[in-house]
Design a protein around this motif. Sequence first.
Motif, PDB file in Angstrom:
ATOM      1  N   VAL A 138       4.829   1.820   1.725  1.00 23.66           N
ATOM      2  CA  VAL A 138       5.436   3.222   1.048  1.00 23.66           C
ATOM      3  C   VAL A 138       4.816   4.521   1.334  1.00 23.66           C
ATOM      4  O   VAL A 138       3.522   4.484   1.057  1.00 23.66           O
ATOM      5  CB  VAL A 138       5.503   2.627  -0.392  1.00 23.66           C
ATOM      6  CG1 VAL A 138       6.429   3.875  -1.000  1.00 23.66           C
ATOM      7  CG2 VAL A 138       6.268   1.424  -0.696  1.00 23.66           C
ATOM      8  N   VAL A 139       5.533   5.386   1.428  1.00 23.93           N
ATOM      9  CA  VAL A 139       5.048   6.796   1.723  1.00 23.93           C
ATOM     10  C   VAL A 139       5.311   7.667   0.432  1.00 23.93           C
ATOM     11  O   VAL A 139       6.466   7.499  -0.120  1.00 23.93           O
ATOM     12  CB  VAL A 139       5.366   7.607   2.806  1.00 23.93           C
ATOM     13  CG1 VAL A 139       5.296   9.048   2.819  1.00 23.93           C
ATOM     14  CG2 VAL A 139       4.938   6.686   4.138  1.00 23.93           C
ATOM     15  N   LYS A 140       4.422   8.216  -0.369  1.00 28.10           N
ATOM     16  CA  LYS A 140       4.611   9.072  -1.252  1.00 28.10           C
ATOM     17  C   LYS A 140       4.487  10.545  -1.081  1.00 28.10           C
ATOM     18  O   LYS A 140       3.143  10.859  -0.616  1.00 28.10           O
ATOM     19  CB  LYS A 140       3.971   8.727  -2.555  1.00 28.10           C
ATOM     20  CG  LYS A 140       3.956   9.422  -4.005  1.00 28.10           C
ATOM     21  CD  LYS A 140       3.193   8.960  -5.054  1.00 28.10           C
ATOM     22  CE  LYS A 140       3.199   9.865  -6.438  1.00 28.10           C
ATOM     23  NZ  LYS A 140       2.466   9.267  -7.451  1.00 28.10           N
ATOM     24  N   LEU A 141       5.296  11.582  -1.368  1.00 29.04           N
ATOM     25  CA  LEU A 141       5.287  12.987  -0.913  1.00 29.04           C
ATOM     26  C   LEU A 141       5.684  13.700  -2.197  1.00 29.04           C
ATOM     27  O   LEU A 141       6.461  13.450  -2.837  1.00 29.04           O
ATOM     28  CB  LEU A 141       6.423  13.229   0.046  1.00 29.04           C
ATOM     29  CG  LEU A 141       6.189  14.419   0.961  1.00 29.04           C
ATOM     30  CD1 LEU A 141       4.817  14.334   1.667  1.00 29.04           C
ATOM     31  CD2 LEU A 141       7.486  14.643   1.883  1.00 29.04           C
ATOM     32  N   ILE A 174       0.871  -1.128  -0.042  1.00 28.05           N
ATOM     33  CA  ILE A 174      -0.089  -0.058  -0.012  1.00 28.05           C
ATOM     34  C   ILE A 174       0.845   1.317   0.089  1.00 28.05           C
ATOM     35  O   ILE A 174       1.586   1.284   0.647  1.00 28.05           O
ATOM     36  CB  ILE A 174      -1.167   0.095   1.353  1.00 28.05           C
ATOM     37  CG1 ILE A 174      -1.673  -0.984   1.099  1.00 28.05           C
ATOM     38  CG2 ILE A 174      -1.597   1.331   1.299  1.00 28.05           C
ATOM     39  CD1 ILE A 174      -2.583  -1.148   2.220  1.00 28.05           C
ATOM     40  N   ILE A 175       0.783   2.287  -1.073  1.00 27.24           N
ATOM     41  CA  ILE A 175       1.412   3.469  -0.909  1.00 27.24           C
ATOM     42  C   ILE A 175       0.499   4.564  -0.521  1.00 27.24           C
ATOM     43  O   ILE A 175      -0.621   4.543  -1.147  1.00 27.24           O
ATOM     44  CB  ILE A 175       2.041   3.744  -2.470  1.00 27.24           C
ATOM     45  CG1 ILE A 175       2.753   2.812  -2.995  1.00 27.24           C
ATOM     46  CG2 ILE A 175       2.456   5.176  -2.384  1.00 27.24           C
ATOM     47  CD1 ILE A 175       3.011   2.869  -4.371  1.00 27.24           C
ATOM     48  N   VAL A 176       0.824   5.250   0.569  1.00 23.25           N
ATOM     49  CA  VAL A 176       0.105   6.444   0.888  1.00 23.25           C
ATOM     50  C   VAL A 176       0.640   7.515   0.409  1.00 23.25           C
ATOM     51  O   VAL A 176       1.851   7.896   0.603  1.00 23.25           O
ATOM     52  CB  VAL A 176      -0.169   6.401   2.493  1.00 23.25           C
ATOM     53  CG1 VAL A 176      -0.819   7.683   3.052  1.00 23.25           C
ATOM     54  CG2 VAL A 176      -0.912   5.228   3.069  1.00 23.25           C
ATOM     55  N   SER A 177      -0.405   8.369  -0.095  1.00 21.71           N
ATOM     56  CA  SER A 177       0.309   9.642  -0.960  1.00 21.71           C
ATOM     57  C   SER A 177      -0.115  10.972  -0.356  1.00 21.71           C
ATOM     58  O   SER A 177      -1.455  11.010   0.013  1.00 21.71           O
ATOM     59  CB  SER A 177      -0.004   9.420  -2.642  1.00 21.71           C
ATOM     60  OG  SER A 177       0.328  10.766  -3.128  1.00 21.71           O
ATOM     61  N   SER A 178       0.770  11.944  -0.430  1.00 22.37           N
ATOM     62  CA  SER A 178      -0.019  13.400  -0.015  1.00 22.37           C
ATOM     63  C   SER A 178       0.605  14.602  -1.069  1.00 22.37           C
ATOM     64  O   SER A 178       1.973  14.316  -1.180  1.00 22.37           O
ATOM     65  CB  SER A 178       0.416  13.656   1.419  1.00 22.37           C
ATOM     66  OG  SER A 178      -0.048  14.864   1.988  1.00 22.37           O
ATOM     67  N   TYR A 179      -0.015  15.452  -1.278  1.00 20.49           N
ATOM     68  CA  TYR A 179       0.403  16.302  -2.066  1.00 20.49           C
ATOM     69  C   TYR A 179       0.546  17.707  -0.984  1.00 20.49           C
ATOM     70  O   TYR A 179      -0.688  18.117  -0.484  1.00 20.49           O
ATOM     71  CB  TYR A 179      -0.700  16.858  -3.255  1.00 20.49           C
ATOM     72  CG  TYR A 179      -0.111  17.718  -4.321  1.00 20.49           C
ATOM     73  CD1 TYR A 179       0.444  17.258  -5.287  1.00 20.49           C
ATOM     74  CD2 TYR A 179      -0.291  19.105  -4.145  1.00 20.49           C
ATOM     75  CE1 TYR A 179       0.930  18.285  -6.209  1.00 20.49           C
ATOM     76  CE2 TYR A 179      -0.058  20.138  -5.065  1.00 20.49           C
ATOM     77  CZ  TYR A 179       0.810  19.567  -5.934  1.00 20.49           C
ATOM     78  OH  TYR A 179       1.329  20.494  -7.042  1.00 20.49           O
ATOM     79  N   VAL A 180       1.529  18.511  -1.073  1.00 21.92           N
ATOM     80  CA  VAL A 180       1.857  19.512  -0.221  1.00 21.92           C
ATOM     81  C   VAL A 180       2.116  20.850  -1.226  1.00 21.92           C
ATOM     82  O   VAL A 180       2.803  20.835  -1.946  1.00 21.92           O
ATOM     83  CB  VAL A 180       3.070  19.547   0.635  1.00 21.92           C
ATOM     84  CG1 VAL A 180       3.321  20.616   1.419  1.00 21.92           C
ATOM     85  CG2 VAL A 180       2.767  18.053   1.308  1.00 21.92           C
ATOM     86  N   ALA A 197       9.492  10.859  -3.078  1.00 20.25           N
ATOM     87  CA  ALA A 197       9.551  12.086  -2.982  1.00 20.25           C
ATOM     88  C   ALA A 197       9.756  13.096  -4.251  1.00 20.25           C
ATOM     89  O   ALA A 197      10.806  12.701  -4.905  1.00 20.25           O
ATOM     90  CB  ALA A 197      10.369  12.995  -1.891  1.00 20.25           C
ATOM     91  N   THR A 198       8.778  13.849  -4.773  1.00 22.54           N
ATOM     92  CA  THR A 198       8.764  14.679  -5.621  1.00 22.54           C
ATOM     93  C   THR A 198       8.635  16.317  -5.391  1.00 22.54           C
ATOM     94  O   THR A 198       7.701  16.361  -4.707  1.00 22.54           O
ATOM     95  CB  THR A 198       7.927  14.107  -6.917  1.00 22.54           C
ATOM     96  OG1 THR A 198       8.121  12.622  -7.096  1.00 22.54           O
ATOM     97  CG2 THR A 198       7.953  14.882  -8.095  1.00 22.54           C
TER      98      THR A 198
END
Length: 368
Positions: A42-45, A12-18, A71-72
Amino acid sequence: MMEHNKPSKSQIIVSSYVNGGRPSSERLGNLVACMQSTGADVVKLIVEVNYITEVAPILQMLTHCQVPLIATAVGSRGLISQLLAPKFGGFLVYGCLKSQNVPGLPSLVSLKQVYQLDHVNPWTQIFGLISNPVSHSKSPILHNYALRHIGYNGIYVPLLVDNLKEFFRTYESMDFTGFSVGIPHKEAAVACCDEVHPLAKSIGAVNTIIRRPTDGKLIGYNTDCEGCITAIEDALRGKIFVLVGAGGAGRALAFGAKERGARVVVFNRKFERAKALAAAVSGEALPYECLDSYCPENGMILANASAIGMEPNTHKTPVPKEALRAYKLVFDAVYTPRITRLLCEAEEVGAIVVSGVEMFIRQALGHS
């Protein structure tokens, strides 16, 4: 997309847009911790950045995150978030198709052929070109090839920098080993160095900065002088050397031309800068409006050290075609495109032409 650790099962990938505000380490750290607490594999930032200095907290998160992190940094200033991700422990790196142009994302072709991120690891040393704009530069192609050729574990990346002092305050790690300095930062770079080579100090511009490994101090040099002048030096002695542009590259050209016996005449849109440079090399400054009609003798040498004619403004030229008949040799420091309108028209009227590519290659030799 390059994958560094293939998962053995579905994850599971948990994603957040900042977006909005400066992404501090504390803010991103709290966000990542919250995302980890969901049980994410997995964490996606994805972070929107306005300045290259805002990428630093993202690289820090890559190093300290307890679970795999993608991270992007979104935007043209965020490109290094992808190019340096393997060094700092990033889980995945994104690239875009060659036909697309996504700010902050390198092309798949460049990832594979120019940067070869498969070879980047935590011990890779970082080099880069500090400039604005920077996307046009061919420096990463040349320098990354050279690093691989000599077997050095390093990567050379484009660095779109707005505030030079803030950049060096932010990226002070010994991992950031050396820098090329381009337009418009060459003169400002002098004040950012702990020590400056005498030639660079006399020119008043720095185009190469090395972080000294023993104490981390920044040492500034100028290889523009040799890079430019050795390409045209045989024709200089006793000639009138007409220089367009009084910035960092222009100053290097003026000092180099004077040293080799030329009479320097400086044209610059800001006349005060032209006068200051002319005084420094015992030359002459004339108003920019006089450039088109300036012709005290035939067989002069013309050097364009301004950005006139650089992509995307390739239709522009500092001197009209008819006026070029007075020149024996025409040099253009612009190297994107390789053959500028100035060089094309100079060749048409019979002048010897020297491309900025010649200077670029000799500069690179000076950097190494």
